[in-house]
Design a protein around this motif. Structure first.
Motif, PDB file in Angstrom:
ATOM      1  N   TYR A 176       0.839  -1.197   0.000  1.00 26.69           N
ATOM      2  CA  TYR A 176       0.000   0.000   0.000  1.00 26.69           C
ATOM      3  C   TYR A 176       0.878   1.251   0.000  1.00 26.69           C
ATOM      4  CZ  TYR A 176      -3.265   3.582   1.420  1.00 26.69           C
ATOM      5  OH  TYR A 176      -4.010   4.728   1.467  1.00 26.69           O
ATOM      6  N   ASP A 177       0.546   2.196  -0.867  1.00 27.45           N
ATOM      7  CA  ASP A 177       1.265   3.471  -0.939  1.00 27.45           C
ATOM      8  C   ASP A 177       0.227   4.581  -0.842  1.00 27.45           C
ATOM      9  OD1 ASP A 177       2.953   5.601  -1.367  1.00 27.45           O
ATOM     10  OD2 ASP A 177       3.247   5.184  -3.497  1.00 27.45           O
ATOM     11  N   CYS A 178       0.297   5.378   0.207  1.00 25.16           N
ATOM     12  CA  CYS A 178      -0.726   6.403   0.434  1.00 25.16           C
ATOM     13  C   CYS A 178      -0.757   7.465  -0.664  1.00 25.16           C
ATOM     14  CB  CYS A 178      -0.559   7.045   1.807  1.00 25.16           C
ATOM     15  SG  CYS A 178       0.983   7.895   2.053  1.00 25.16           S
ATOM     16  N   GLU A 179       0.320   7.619  -1.404  1.00 21.83           N
ATOM     17  CA  GLU A 179       0.351   8.632  -2.452  1.00 21.83           C
ATOM     18  C   GLU A 179      -0.181   8.129  -3.792  1.00 21.83           C
ATOM     19  OE1 GLU A 179       4.049  10.670  -2.783  1.00 21.83           O
ATOM     20  OE2 GLU A 179       4.164  11.035  -0.636  1.00 21.83           O
ATOM     21  N   SER A 180       0.008   6.844  -4.082  1.00 24.95           N
ATOM     22  CA  SER A 180      -0.386   6.367  -5.411  1.00 24.95           C
ATOM     23  C   SER A 180      -1.525   5.345  -5.401  1.00 24.95           C
ATOM     24  CB  SER A 180       0.826   5.759  -6.123  1.00 24.95           C
ATOM     25  OG  SER A 180       1.282   4.628  -5.409  1.00 24.95           O
ATOM     26  N   PRO A 200      -5.261   3.807  -4.895  1.00 21.41           N
ATOM     27  CA  PRO A 200      -6.595   4.411  -5.012  1.00 21.41           C
ATOM     28  C   PRO A 200      -7.284   4.535  -3.648  1.00 21.41           C
ATOM     29  CG  PRO A 200      -6.580   2.189  -5.921  1.00 21.41           C
ATOM     30  CD  PRO A 200      -5.178   2.514  -5.530  1.00 21.41           C
ATOM     31  N   VAL A 201      -8.283   5.378  -3.598  1.00 22.34           N
ATOM     32  CA  VAL A 201      -9.026   5.623  -2.362  1.00 22.34           C
ATOM     33  C   VAL A 201      -9.661   4.338  -1.845  1.00 22.34           C
ATOM     34  CG1 VAL A 201     -10.982   6.887  -1.370  1.00 22.34           C
ATOM     35  CG2 VAL A 201      -9.485   8.002  -3.008  1.00 22.34           C
ATOM     36  N   GLU A 202     -10.114   3.470  -2.742  1.00 22.93           N
ATOM     37  CA  GLU A 202     -10.731   2.208  -2.342  1.00 22.93           C
ATOM     38  C   GLU A 202      -9.773   1.363  -1.506  1.00 22.93           C
ATOM     39  OE1 GLU A 202     -10.669   3.241  -5.621  1.00 22.93           O
ATOM     40  OE2 GLU A 202     -12.729   3.982  -5.640  1.00 22.93           O
ATOM     41  N   ASP A 203      -8.485   1.393  -1.864  1.00 16.34           N
ATOM     42  CA  ASP A 203      -7.486   0.644  -1.097  1.00 16.34           C
ATOM     43  C   ASP A 203      -7.360   1.198   0.316  1.00 16.34           C
ATOM     44  OD1 ASP A 203      -7.071  -0.958  -3.255  1.00 16.34           O
ATOM     45  OD2 ASP A 203      -5.007  -0.308  -3.641  1.00 16.34           O
TER      46      ASP A 203
END
Length: 88
Positions: A47-51, A53-56
């Motif tokens: 998981y990358d908070c910058e790239s 998606p919002v769903e993730d």
């Protein structure tokens, strides 16, 4: 303490109260995430908070809350067993 996740989206607002979910529902949701993504640790590593998606992000928060609720219920059961004493 209850955990409540409030999500506001295009479909409107919705709340999930994890303390009101049955243990069976919690296990079912966790297993569905594990089937789709593998372990929580693996999902978190990718998981990358910058790239991402919002769903993730919503999946991350939901999964984390489910695991915390599951763990808190296990701890409360253990404390009841550990603190019990037989009368003499």
């Amino acid at each position: 303490m209850s955990r409540i996740l409030a999500v506001k989206g295009t479909e409107g607002e919705r709340e999930v109260d994890y303390s009101s979910l049955s243990p069976k529902d919690i296990d079912k949701k966790i297993k569905a995430y594990e089937k789709q993504f593998g372990s929580f640790a693996r999902f978190l590593r990718h998981y990358d908070c910058e790239s991402s998606p919002v769903e993730d992000y919503l999946i991350l928060i939901d999964w984390e809350c489910l695991l915390e609720e599951q763990e808190s219920r296990k701890r409360s059961k253990l404390s009841l067993v550990r603190g019990s004493r037989k009368p003499r």
